[in-house]
Write a protein that holds these residues in place. Sequence first.
Motif, mmCIF file in Angstrom:
data_model
loop_
_atom_site.group_PDB
_atom_site.id
_atom_site.type_symbol
_atom_site.label_atom_id
_atom_site.label_comp_id
_atom_site.label_asym_id
_atom_site.label_seq_id
_atom_site.Cartn_x
_atom_site.Cartn_y
_atom_site.Cartn_z
ATOM 1 N N GLY A 298 69.700 21.508 30.795
ATOM 2 C CA GLY A 298 68.688 22.045 29.891
ATOM 3 C C GLY A 298 68.368 21.027 28.815
ATOM 4 N N LEU A 299 67.210 21.200 28.174
ATOM 5 C CA LEU A 299 66.790 20.269 27.133
ATOM 6 C C LEU A 299 66.316 21.008 25.897
ATOM 7 C CD1 LEU A 299 65.528 18.667 29.997
ATOM 8 C CD2 LEU A 299 65.494 16.952 28.217
ATOM 9 N N ALA A 372 76.854 17.545 26.134
ATOM 10 C CA ALA A 372 75.588 17.421 25.398
ATOM 11 C C ALA A 372 75.384 15.960 25.012
ATOM 12 C CB ALA A 372 75.604 18.298 24.153
ATOM 13 N N LEU A 373 74.223 15.412 25.384
ATOM 14 C CA LEU A 373 73.932 14.000 25.155
ATOM 15 C C LEU A 373 72.695 13.864 24.277
ATOM 16 C CD1 LEU A 373 74.411 12.848 28.858
ATOM 17 C CD2 LEU A 373 76.104 12.786 27.016
ATOM 18 N N PRO A 374 72.771 13.059 23.213
ATOM 19 C CA PRO A 374 71.627 12.953 22.295
ATOM 20 C C PRO A 374 70.455 12.219 22.916
ATOM 21 C CG PRO A 374 73.325 11.364 21.701
ATOM 22 C CD PRO A 374 73.911 12.224 22.795
ATOM 23 N N GLY A 383 66.134 15.227 20.199
ATOM 24 C CA GLY A 383 66.624 16.394 20.915
ATOM 25 C C GLY A 383 67.965 16.131 21.570
ATOM 26 N N ALA A 384 68.295 16.966 22.562
ATOM 27 C CA ALA A 384 69.572 16.833 23.266
ATOM 28 C C ALA A 384 69.406 17.243 24.721
ATOM 29 C CB ALA A 384 70.649 17.686 22.600
ATOM 30 N N LEU A 385 70.068 16.489 25.588
ATOM 31 C CA LEU A 385 70.143 16.804 27.020
ATOM 32 C C LEU A 385 71.489 17.461 27.276
ATOM 33 C CD1 LEU A 385 69.393 16.555 30.052
ATOM 34 C CD2 LEU A 385 70.316 14.224 29.970
ATOM 35 N N ASN A 386 71.463 18.649 27.878
ATOM 36 C CA ASN A 386 72.674 19.448 27.996
ATOM 37 C C ASN A 386 72.999 19.711 29.473
ATOM 38 O OD1 ASN A 386 72.419 19.786 25.069
ATOM 39 N ND2 ASN A 386 70.720 21.128 25.626
#
Length: 489
Positions: A298-299, A372-374, A383-386
């Motif tokens: 998710g993003l 979770a990756l910034p 945002g964040a990539l989850n």
Amino acid sequence: MGFHRHARAALVWAKMRFLAAETDSAVSAEHACVVCGTVLEAGRCRALLAVGAGFTEPFFATGERSREREDLQFTLSEGPAWEVVRGGMLLVVTDVTSSETSLRWPMFAPEAIDRGVKSIIAVPIQAGAINLGVVDCCRELAGFPSREGQAEALVCADAVLALAVADFGGDGPGLAEVIDRAFTGHHDRVHQAVGLVSVQLDLGLVDALTRLRAHACAHGRKPDEVVMDVVRRRITFRPGCDGRVPKETAETMTDLAAGLGETFVQLADTLVDDFDLIEFLDLLALRCVELLGVRTAGLLLADAQGTLTMVAASDERTRMLELFQLRNSEGPCLDCYRHAEPVVCPDLTRAGASWPKFSRAAEDADFRSVYALPMRRRDEVIGALNLFDTRPASLDDAGLGLGQALADIATIGILHHRLLHRQETITAQLQTALNSRVIIEQAKGVLAERLRVSVDDAFGVLRAYARSNNRKIHSVATGIVDRTVEIPR
């Protein structure tokens, strides 16, 4: 007379600038809504935009009670907001407890009374003769607001439209900047259910929504409960099924994993004229699942004020979990964005101390690990990539490195696109974007019923058909809804 109008407008804008200065932020549509509630002596206020076919979509509410009230009107298809969007006239209800109000809104009025509402003022948002939405305010006292208050409220409604369009054309990710997705998640489910029922009964979308509402009334149930049962296939409106869902199976569709090089090229290609941010983010989530071997992705993207919004998810439960984090202001994805650092949780059963609410919700959704990756470029975090998995410790250092690389290349693409197209958006594009999201959700419901598959699988079919025919997802969704596109089983 003209002097007084200009003076009133200047006063209203001064109030909005004062509110913005208190938080050291730019004047926004939210400030216009807050001022509207203040001049009308209303403790609860929310703004909605019309999206066609009798539907509305909210983009701001002053508190959870306003959000609950909007949810109620949306699902019941009745209430002050619906009347103003259809009629375009200022609406003042001085006594919600009156018999006239109960006859006018038989389902909405009792719920409003239970929430302490005594009177309601709904102010139209208009561009000339076109009705674009409504600012809906509830008061805890009966009677009319002052004439001056009503006049200033009309100025606020004009300001809401102007500021929403300005926000939409700014540096943020488009529609996500003006839509408060933290409290509109259930609208997507209603749109999906409407699509399902429209196929089951061969009805138009508005009539399908009416049948959902009628079913809830007839069985003494909340409309939201019926919506969830339809989407989850617990009940069906198909003739002869008596509300039961026949046990049938359907083939699921999976896309072949693209090579890593192809993925980077696709994520970097944001310079095309028909670039679509939602498709771009959907592609990122899909590639992460395929290449990293996680269960879902998710993003979250931030708007110009730094407020996070859920913009993409590879399946329904991930989307709901992302919205859960936003609603409760708790979770690894939020921490990742706030600190601009990766958050690694290989075992959610041990995360209760850090995120008590989120960890329970994630485990209930059968997830056991989250990463979770910034989405960061130098000092700017957008945002964040989850990444979620049903297995503990599913990603090693190499997997995390690849995930961060995907997030980095997508971030560069988004920032480049924003730079090139900062001044493009106008009011018509805002409304088109709102319509697009609603139509896609309805099409997912239509396909799910036609093909007898889940909503998630229906979206996979929709996406695969669009790609194989070199068409936009919204174009195919429109064809599915208006019955001009047939996708075979």
